[in-house]
Structure formats: C-alpha cells, structure tokens
Design an enzyme around this catalytic site. Structure first.
Site: not given
Ligand code: PLP
Length: 406
Positions: A122, A199, A202, A225, A364
């Site tokens: 991202h 990261d 998600q 999220k 993104c």
C-alpha cells in the site's frame, strides 16, 4: 462458532437501505462498519467520561486516562506483544509506518543502504521509504508476486544483501487478498541482522496475529479496519527496537522536561506519542478489540475462509470476469476486471444501484497496478458480518453490469 445473524444485529448500519435496496457492504477493506458496543462506548466517553489524558489531577482526567491506558494492554494482548510498553498509539497504519521511517530508519540509514518492499505494498508502506530514497539516497528494492498473486518468501530473502537494513512488507494484500509468510521472512532477516516492519492493516482484521511468533520488529495496525473508530491505531515496536527509536513528532506528553536550552524526553512508548492523542477513538478501539476477541479470532478467520471459498466458486462461474489474485492462501478480498472494457468506476456505479458497496480504483497500490498492467480494479472485500447471501447479491449485480456493458 458465533451466530452470524446475531453478529449482523450488532452492526446497526446493516439494517439500512442504499438506493432503495438492502445494503450489501463489501468495502470493509477500505473501512469496516462499527458494532453498537463501539458506538455506545464513543457516546459514553464523550457524554460522561471526557477529559484530556495524562495531564490533570481531577476525577475525569484520571478516569479518561485509565480507560485510554487500559487499551494499551488490550492491544498488547491482541497482538501477543511481550509488554504493553511495546505498543504506541497513533491515528493508524500510515502514522505507524511514518513513525518507523522518521524515528528509526532516518537516523540510521545512509546513502546506498537498502530497503526491500513487495510490489503489492500500500502507498502507506511505500511513500515513507521514497522519502528516504529522495532525501538520503536509500535504495528501494522491489520483489514481485507471481501470476497467482503469491509472494515467495525465498524471493524476499534472496533480495537481502549486506546493505539491506529493513524489509517492509504487508502481511495481507489489500488488493489481492494474498497472505504473506512473514514468519519465514523474519527468521531469515533476524539471522542477517535485518529489521522487519509488517503492515498488518488488513491481516489483523482477518486472522489471529502473534507478533512474538512472527518474530517481527514492527507491526502496524489501523483501528478503523478493526471495527473501531477512524483516527485510532497502534504500532507494535519490539523492545530492542524501541531502545533504538528517536522521537518523531515533538510536543506535549512526549517530554519529561523542557527548558530554554534542552529537552528531556519521556520514556517510550510515550516519547512517540506527541500531543493530545485520539482519546475517545482509542477507547472505542479497545471496545472493538474486546468485541473481536469475544467472537474469537479463530472463529472470525474460519467464517471468512468459508465465505472466501463460496465466493471463489461463484466468481469462477463468471467467465467474463478476471479475479486478480488466485492463490488459495488468501483472504476474502476479490479484485476484478470485466471483459467488455467497462471501467472499474462504471461497474461500481452499477453495483451501487443494487445496494452493493465496493471500491473501485487503484486502492493506493500504484506499483501493483503497474505490475498487473491495469489502470484500476473493482474490489469486493468481506468482513465478519458478511454472508453467502451477500455474495449472491454481488454475483447478480455483476451479471447485470456485464449485460449492460458487454
Ligand atoms: N496498508 C494497507 C494494506 C491498507 O489496506 C491500508 C488502508 O487501506 C493502509 C496501509 C493505510 O491505513 P490507514 O489509511 O488507516 O493509515
């Protein structure tokens, strides 16, 4: 396993209609809806328990501080950090990664040093490293995914050279749904003295995360999220790396003493939390974490895996639709393009007319779109409250879009 009908009742927005149709929300990859408990916690905090934190000696300030600080322990438990002192609160993954870029990488990396990224990162995990490339001559090395969207951990390991200082990698792609074998990468990186930033924006939503088992140095998550308020989030920074951190933003709370001539910084993690934080957002995030752990992360993962399998079968019946990312080890996130040259935005507009919310665009992920040779995709991303009935509505709406554009 939880009762999906009960879970859906927890999310009031799922009762509403959009364009005269029941809402089918398939855009949780962008931001998840909020359960009533989180909405209530935010209302309670603002209506009865609000004051600034860490500063006052009065009742409400102490109450707000206790509630806010309790979330640090909840986040540490959620990620299985060894200590809550390894948790830094922030506004989300973007700030978390920038904290590492400015507070760890910038003071340490020099011209010619290398950072390894996967092509499916991202922009939040790309642009801060471009800053280092532009300003300090750091070299970014890219690792591709294969034609199924899978990332071979060995390809990342093979990219390590004596100049590599950091691997910054997603745990789960927001576009392809691909899960990354971060544990294997971390083990090899540790042997070579290379730090790993994961990261987890998600991944932490869809599966249990254990940062100690993964062996990573940094793990970034974003509250909105995780069914929590927007403007909340955290980054895990392993204790050894925490000692290496330099302050990122300057201001109140992150200092112990300021004189005309000098500053004495607060201890970490406070040193990395300048200014009045997202007090209520963080309190709401704590309730969202309680909600998720109450359902059970294993149960959430199992529910979403069965949704993924159902969606894979249904979507593969549409021979005019090309799903991007077909590796079996993926989350219930489906990016696709349609024959007939319909633009992703046109498809999403038709779906919206049927009450189906998806995202269209580049998500993104410019380098990934370049790798796929696509200007944009539509993305249906699922969450704990989605059902096979939602997938059926999506399929009907896609058939309608195809009829219109083919
Ligand atoms: N990384 C990934 C994989 C994401 O999906 C997102 C959000 O879409 C981010 C980072 C950025 O998160 P935020 O905008 O909440 O900081």
């Amino acid at each position: 396993m939880f009762d999906i009908a009960e879970v859906r009742r927890d999310f009031p927005i799922l009762n509403r209609e959009v364009n005269g149709k029941p809402l089918v929300y398939l855009d949780s990859g962008a931001s998840a809806q909020k359960p009533q408990v989180v909405i209530d916690a935010v209302t309670q905090a603002y209506s009865m328990e609000y004051a600034n934190v860490h500063r006052g000696l009065h009742y409400l300030s102490n109450l707000a501080t206790d509630k806010y600080e309790a979330v640090r322990g909840k986040m540490a438990a959620f990620l299985n950090a060894a200590s809550e002192d390894e948790i830094v609160f922030n506004t989300g993954t973007t700030e978390g990664i920038n904290t590492v870029a400015y507070g760890w990488a910038m003071p340490r990396l020099q011209a010619g040093d290398e950072i390894i990224l996967s092509v499916m990162e991202h922009h939040a995990n790309i642009v801060p490293w471009h800053f280092l490339r532009e300003r300090q001559g750091v070299v970014i090395k890219w690792v591709d995914v294969d034609s199924t969207g899978a990332l071979d951990p060995q390809a990342v390991i093979d990219a390590i050279t004596p100049k590599t200082k950091l691997i910054a990698i997603t745990h789960l792609s927001n576009v392809l749904g691909t899960k990354v074998d971060v544990k294997t990468i971390c083990a090899a990186a540790r042997e070579k003295g290379v730090a790993v930033l994961v990261d987890g924006s998600q991944a932490a939503v869809h599966m249990p995360v254990d940062v100690q088992d993964l062996g990573c140095d940094f793990y970034a998550v974003t509250g909105h999220k995780l069914y929590g308020p927007s403007g909340s989030g955290a980054i895990y920074i392993k204790a050894d790396r925490m000692k290496e951190m330099r302050p990122f933003m300057g201001g109140g709370d992150m200092i112990r003493e300021v004189t005309k001539d000098a500053v004495i910084y607060n201890d970490t993690p406070m040193m990395l939390e300048a200014g009045t934080p997202g007090i209520v957002q963080t309190i709401g995030l704590g309730v969202a974490l309680d909600y998720m752990t109450g359902l059970g992360m294993e149960n959430i993962a199992a529910h979403e895996d069965s949704l993924r399998d159902y969606a894979v079968t249904k979507l593969s019946g549409l021979n005019w639709l090309q799903v991007q990312g077909t590796t079996p080890d993926k989350a219930a996130i489906f990016s696709f393009v349609m024959d007939g040259a319909a633009h992703a935005h046109d498809i999403s507009t038709i779906l919206d007319k049927k009450g189906v919310a998806v995202r269209a665009g580049q998500h993104c992920t410019g380098p990934l779109m370049e790798h796929l040779g696509l200007p944009a995709t539509c993305r249906a991303s699922m969450a704990v409250y989605n059902t096979t009935a939602d997938v059926d509505v999506l399929i009907d709406a896609l058939e309608l879009a195809h009829d219109l554009f083919a």
